[in-house]
Design an enzyme around this catalytic site. Structure first.
Site, mmCIF file in Angstrom:
data_model
loop_
_atom_site.group_PDB
_atom_site.id
_atom_site.type_symbol
_atom_site.label_atom_id
_atom_site.label_comp_id
_atom_site.label_asym_id
_atom_site.label_seq_id
_atom_site.Cartn_x
_atom_site.Cartn_y
_atom_site.Cartn_z
ATOM 1 N N THR A 1 0.821 -1.212 0.000
ATOM 2 C CA THR A 1 0.000 0.000 0.000
ATOM 3 C C THR A 1 0.858 1.265 0.000
ATOM 4 O OG1 THR A 1 -1.469 1.270 1.433
ATOM 5 C CG2 THR A 1 -0.105 -0.336 2.521
ATOM 6 N N ASP A 2 0.275 2.361 -0.452
ATOM 7 C CA ASP A 2 0.990 3.649 -0.389
ATOM 8 C C ASP A 2 1.027 4.194 1.041
ATOM 9 O OD1 ASP A 2 -1.690 4.372 -0.130
ATOM 10 O OD2 ASP A 2 -1.624 5.976 -1.619
ATOM 11 N N GLU A 3 0.245 3.568 1.953
ATOM 12 C CA GLU A 3 0.198 4.099 3.324
ATOM 13 C C GLU A 3 1.538 3.946 4.040
ATOM 14 O OE1 GLU A 3 -3.362 3.447 5.566
ATOM 15 O OE2 GLU A 3 -4.532 3.039 3.783
ATOM 16 N N TYR B 1 -1.657 -0.523 11.029
ATOM 17 C CA TYR B 1 -1.820 -1.190 9.717
ATOM 18 C C TYR B 1 -0.643 -0.862 8.815
ATOM 19 C CZ TYR B 1 -3.252 -1.665 4.814
ATOM 20 O OH TYR B 1 -3.267 -1.946 3.471
ATOM 21 N N LYS C 1 2.370 -3.263 7.254
ATOM 22 C CA LYS C 1 2.633 -3.439 5.819
ATOM 23 C C LYS C 1 4.075 -3.018 5.503
ATOM 24 C CE LYS C 1 0.198 -4.634 2.959
ATOM 25 N NZ LYS C 1 -0.187 -5.980 2.452
HETATM 26 N N1 LIG Z 1 -8.057 -1.979 -0.250
HETATM 27 C C1 LIG Z 1 -7.173 -1.070 -0.625
HETATM 28 O O1 LIG Z 1 -7.530 0.073 -0.938
HETATM 29 C C2 LIG Z 1 -5.706 -1.442 -0.744
HETATM 30 C C3 LIG Z 1 -4.823 -0.527 -1.317
HETATM 31 C C4 LIG Z 1 -3.475 -0.883 -1.463
HETATM 32 C C5 LIG Z 1 -3.042 -2.119 -1.037
HETATM 33 N N2 LIG Z 1 -3.920 -2.986 -0.459
HETATM 34 C C6 LIG Z 1 -3.412 -4.311 -0.044
HETATM 35 O O2 LIG Z 1 -4.024 -5.262 -0.891
HETATM 36 C C7 LIG Z 1 -4.222 -6.498 -0.194
HETATM 37 C C8 LIG Z 1 -5.683 -6.901 -0.284
HETATM 38 O O3 LIG Z 1 -6.494 -5.854 0.251
HETATM 39 P P1 LIG Z 1 -8.079 -6.005 0.353
HETATM 40 O O4 LIG Z 1 -8.646 -4.645 0.429
HETATM 41 O O5 LIG Z 1 -8.561 -6.927 -0.694
HETATM 42 O O6 LIG Z 1 -8.208 -6.693 1.795
HETATM 43 P P2 LIG Z 1 -9.422 -7.495 2.416
HETATM 44 O O7 LIG Z 1 -9.366 -7.212 3.876
HETATM 45 O O8 LIG Z 1 -10.686 -7.200 1.674
HETATM 46 O O9 LIG Z 1 -9.065 -9.018 2.142
HETATM 47 C C9 LIG Z 1 -8.033 -9.682 2.821
HETATM 48 C C10 LIG Z 1 -8.209 -11.183 2.585
HETATM 49 O O10 LIG Z 1 -7.126 -11.846 3.261
HETATM 50 C C11 LIG Z 1 -7.668 -12.960 3.988
HETATM 51 N N3 LIG Z 1 -6.804 -13.222 5.148
HETATM 52 C C12 LIG Z 1 -6.657 -12.432 6.252
HETATM 53 N N4 LIG Z 1 -5.801 -13.011 7.108
HETATM 54 C C13 LIG Z 1 -5.390 -14.173 6.535
HETATM 55 C C14 LIG Z 1 -4.494 -15.199 6.932
HETATM 56 N N5 LIG Z 1 -3.856 -15.150 8.114
HETATM 57 N N6 LIG Z 1 -4.300 -16.232 6.095
HETATM 58 C C15 LIG Z 1 -4.942 -16.308 4.900
HETATM 59 N N7 LIG Z 1 -5.810 -15.367 4.472
HETATM 60 C C16 LIG Z 1 -6.034 -14.317 5.298
HETATM 61 C C17 LIG Z 1 -9.066 -12.532 4.370
HETATM 62 O O11 LIG Z 1 -9.905 -13.643 4.667
HETATM 63 C C18 LIG Z 1 -9.507 -11.752 3.134
HETATM 64 O O12 LIG Z 1 -10.104 -12.609 2.186
HETATM 65 C C19 LIG Z 1 -3.745 -6.256 1.232
HETATM 66 O O13 LIG Z 1 -2.440 -6.756 1.337
HETATM 67 C C20 LIG Z 1 -3.754 -4.737 1.376
HETATM 68 O O14 LIG Z 1 -2.784 -4.305 2.289
HETATM 69 C C21 LIG Z 1 -5.241 -2.688 -0.299
#
Ligand SMILES: NC(=O)c1ccc[n+]([C@@H]2O[C@H](COP(=O)([O-])OP(=O)(O)OC[C@H]3O[C@@H](n4cnc5c(N)ncnc54)[C@H](O)[C@@H]3O)[C@@H](O)[C@H]2O)c1
Length: 336
Positions: free
Chosen positions: A138-140, A163, A167
């Site tokens: 993430t950009d955070e 968070y 990351k």
């Molecule tokens: N949502 C955003 O805007 C955003 C932006 C940049 C980066 N990201 C990154 O992208 C990735 C996905 O984000 P998202 O929004 O889809 O998240 P989300 O919270 O919607 O989904 C996370 C998934 O990971 C699974 N999970 C959690 N803990 C687990 C574990 N211990 N073992 C196996 N599976 C597990 C959950 O069941 C879920 O399906 C993350 O790494 C997040 O940091 C998200």
């Protein structure tokens, strides 16, 4: 046929990524490993039910033995790692699981990939030379910006929430596996995503849900926090490109050059709903907007300089916020 392990595919971004990725890469079998925490929902993947090149495995990325067996059983040749605890507000209330999943979980995956693909540092086993670990971040991790400037790949890390700190920690472990062991890794740092299938706790689904239920629409502080919003399918396309054509050991920032503040977002959604599903009393949904106490440590502004992925990998966001939010609202309305 090559087996690729995708973690966290039942979450928001993973469940948008998987159908696209499986369709685009016909020579892959994809194994989706997900713990199905509160954030994971297999309903998001119903279009893949029974797909011959897709398999779901329920499990925890921290479970070393299970991961090791999975690499062996499926002969995993690549990893795309989404699984994480991802909601900043939850990380303020319960930081421990963020450190466990995001840092330790990432470490376990990296170490098992290293053991399965390599026999010693900088030496791949025969046939595994192209096996790659793509880490979705993430950009955070870069902290907050003032009114000027953009995050680039060389911006120093300065995470402000549990968070983003977790990351950032995971990004550093990924980096170390490249520099110490020669593991083939690529990291992508993306801005805020929005689109179909996002968990109801996040800003945009909350605004849509509260609007339609007639409840107050909560906006933190004065609504002036700015994020660089990216439609989730544009992120999926960037990850696919970085996985296939990115340079080993590099990081790529992904962002849509679509900075919008929360007031703009909430008002825009209300305007779309006013048109598509007018309130029974004829008033605008905007009358429900309510300002609430700000999130502690709330970063003011995030914005991405995506020049590197645009010029080196030829990626470009196809949606702007106005086109993407219309599609997103349509999806939530069709689900009701
Ligand atoms: N949502 C955003 O805007 C955003 C932006 C940049 C980066 N990201 C990154 O992208 C990735 C996905 O984000 P998202 O929004 O889809 O998240 P989300 O919270 O919607 O989904 C996370 C998934 O990971 C699974 N999970 C959690 N803990 C687990 C574990 N211990 N073992 C196996 N599976 C597990 C959950 O069941 C879920 O399906 C993350 O790494 C997040 O940091 C998200």
């Amino acid at each position: 046929m090559k087996s690729i392990l995708v973690t966290g595919g039942a979450g928001f971004i993973g469940s948008n990524f998987l159908p696209f990725f499986i369709e685009k890469n016909q020579d892959y079998k994809v194994i989706n490993l997900d713990l199905l925490t509160y954030a994971g929902d297999l309903e998001n993947l119903h279009e893949l039910n029974g797909h011959p090149r897709y398999e779901f495995v329920k499990g925890d990325i921290q479970d070393k033995g299970m991961i090791r067996n999975l690499f062996q059983k499926e002969d995993i040749r690549g990893v795309i790692h989404f699984a994480a605890e991802s909601h900043v507000d939850n990380s303020i209330k319960n930081p421990e699981v963020f450190l466990q999943t995001n840092v330790i979980g990432t470490f376990v995956l990296l170490h098992e990939a290293y053991n399965y693909w390599m026999d010693k540092p900088f030496h791949f086993k025969s046939g595994y030379e192209n096996s790659r670990f793509l880490h979705v971040s993430t950009d955070e991790v870069y902290g907050t910006l003032g009114t000027e400037g953009l995050f680039s790949e060389t911006t120093p890390y300065a995470p402000n929430s549990p968070y983003s700190a977790s990351k950032a920690g995971s990004d550093f472990v990924v980096r170390s596996y490249h520099h110490t062991y020669g593991l083939n890794v690529v990291t992508t740092n993306c801005s805020n995503n929005y689109g179909p299938k996002q968990h109801s706790e996040k800003l945009i689904p909350t605004v849509i849900r509260k609007s339609l239920s007639g409840e107050p629409i909560p906006v933190y502080g004065q609504g002036t926090n700015i994020r660089d919003w990216l439609y989730v399918l544009d992120h999926a396309k960037g990850i696919d490109l970085a996985f296939h054509t990115g340079k080993s050991g590099e990081t790529y920032n992904i962002g849509g050059r679509n900075e919008r503040n929360n007031n703009y977002i909430v008002n825009k959604i209300c305007e779309i709903l006013d048109k598509k599903k007018p309130k029974p009393d004829g008033k605008s949904y905007k009358t429900q907007i309510t300002y609430v106490a700000d999130r502690p440590g709330h970063d003011l502004r995030y914005a991405i300089d995506a020049t590197k992925i645009e010029t080196e990998l030829d990626w470009k966001a196809e949606e702007n916020f106005e086109s993407g939010i219309e599609k997103t609202v349509d999806w939530y309305l069709s689900k009701k």
